[in-house]
Design a protein around this motif. Structure first.
Motif, PDB file in Angstrom:
ATOM      1  N   ALA A 143      -2.346 -60.568 -48.785  1.00 19.65           N
ATOM      2  CA  ALA A 143      -1.216 -60.182 -47.944  1.00 19.65           C
ATOM      3  C   ALA A 143      -1.174 -61.096 -46.718  1.00 19.65           C
ATOM      4  O   ALA A 143      -2.195 -61.352 -46.085  1.00 19.65           O
ATOM      5  CB  ALA A 143      -1.339 -58.729 -47.528  1.00 19.65           C
ATOM      6  N   LYS A 152       6.457 -65.468 -49.170  1.00 24.55           N
ATOM      7  CA  LYS A 152       5.402 -64.891 -48.338  1.00 24.55           C
ATOM      8  C   LYS A 152       4.952 -63.588 -48.988  1.00 24.55           C
ATOM      9  O   LYS A 152       5.779 -62.757 -49.372  1.00 24.55           O
ATOM     10  CB  LYS A 152       5.916 -64.605 -46.931  1.00 24.55           C
ATOM     11  N   GLU A 154       3.897 -60.128 -48.745  1.00 29.65           N
ATOM     12  CA  GLU A 154       4.029 -59.097 -47.725  1.00 29.65           C
ATOM     13  C   GLU A 154       2.940 -58.028 -47.876  1.00 29.65           C
ATOM     14  O   GLU A 154       2.285 -57.682 -46.911  1.00 29.65           O
ATOM     15  CB  GLU A 154       5.416 -58.438 -47.792  1.00 29.65           C
ATOM     16  N   GLU A 155       2.787 -57.523 -49.084  1.00 27.44           N
ATOM     17  CA  GLU A 155       1.770 -56.481 -49.286  1.00 27.44           C
ATOM     18  C   GLU A 155       1.309 -56.509 -50.741  1.00 27.44           C
ATOM     19  O   GLU A 155       2.030 -56.939 -51.640  1.00 27.44           O
ATOM     20  CB  GLU A 155       2.289 -55.096 -48.914  1.00 27.44           C
ATOM     21  N   THR A 164       8.410 -61.975 -50.164  1.00 24.63           N
ATOM     22  CA  THR A 164       9.687 -62.249 -49.500  1.00 24.63           C
ATOM     23  C   THR A 164      10.073 -63.691 -49.798  1.00 24.63           C
ATOM     24  O   THR A 164       9.278 -64.617 -49.572  1.00 24.63           O
ATOM     25  CB  THR A 164       9.581 -62.050 -47.981  1.00 24.63           C
ATOM     26  N   ARG A 171      13.397 -59.499 -50.193  1.00 28.71           N
ATOM     27  CA  ARG A 171      12.126 -59.005 -50.721  1.00 28.71           C
ATOM     28  C   ARG A 171      12.240 -58.824 -52.236  1.00 28.71           C
ATOM     29  O   ARG A 171      13.244 -58.341 -52.728  1.00 28.71           O
ATOM     30  CB  ARG A 171      11.747 -57.704 -50.051  1.00 28.71           C
TER      31      ARG A 171
END
Length: 179
Positions: A143, A152, A154-155, A164, A171
């Motif tokens: 993450a 990217k 995110e989680e 993202t 997203r």
């Protein structure tokens, strides 16, 4: 092929050069034909037909030389070295459909489908590491990581990785399943 003596070859080349220069000098002394003398020559020559009867003597029609002159060229409409588009023009729509086509807004751009394939994960005490593949490349991400300045992470959860798409800020979710 016959070999020439170097002195004979040089003499032939010099004489050919001299004859070329003499021909150029002679051609320069010739006078150009003017309009008046061209008309006089055209009128003086009798015409004959295929049956050898003399043609009736009529004066040659005067040539309008102004038709041969070009108009001055204006500035070009576009830059000849500028960028070009070879896409076909959009079809023209007429009537009420044209108003509807113009009024309809274009849909917002969408992020492309995720190019990643899930290979596995490693769950540690405080974070989870995910193993992804893109083509022939293997990626190890957590993450907060950024992939190729495009995605990217995110989680990371037990069931999905949320990414993202940075150019559009959208997203996307990559399901990884619970294991």
């Amino acid at each position: 092929m016959m070999q020439l003596n170097p002195k004979l070859r040089a003499a032939l080349l010099i004489s050919a050069l001299a004859m070329t220069l003499a021909a150029v000098r002679w051609a320069d002394t010739l006078t150009d034909v003017t309009e008046a003398s061209a008309g006089a020559v055209a009128e003086a020559t009798p015409r004959t037909r295929g049956d050898s009867r003399p043609a009736p003597t009529q004066p040659a029609p005067a040539l309008d030389l102004t038709k041969l002159r070009r108009a001055p060229v204006a500035e070009p409409d576009s830059d000849p070295f500028g960028p070009r588009s070879f896409r076909p023009a959009a079809p023209k729509v007429r009537g009420p459909a044209a108003v509807a086509a113009v009024a309809a807004p274009a849909p917002p751009p969408l992020a492309p489908p995720l190019p990643f394939s899930y290979m596995g994960r490693l769950a540690e005490e405080s974070s989870t590491t995910v193993f992804l593949t893109v083509g022939e490349r293997n990626l190890v991400v957590k993450a907060g990581d950024v992939i190729d300045n495009t995605y990217k992470v995110e989680e990371v959860s037990d069931s999905a990785v949320v990414l993202t798409y940075l150019p559009l800020g959208q997203r996307q979710t990559l399901p990884i399943g619970a294991q």
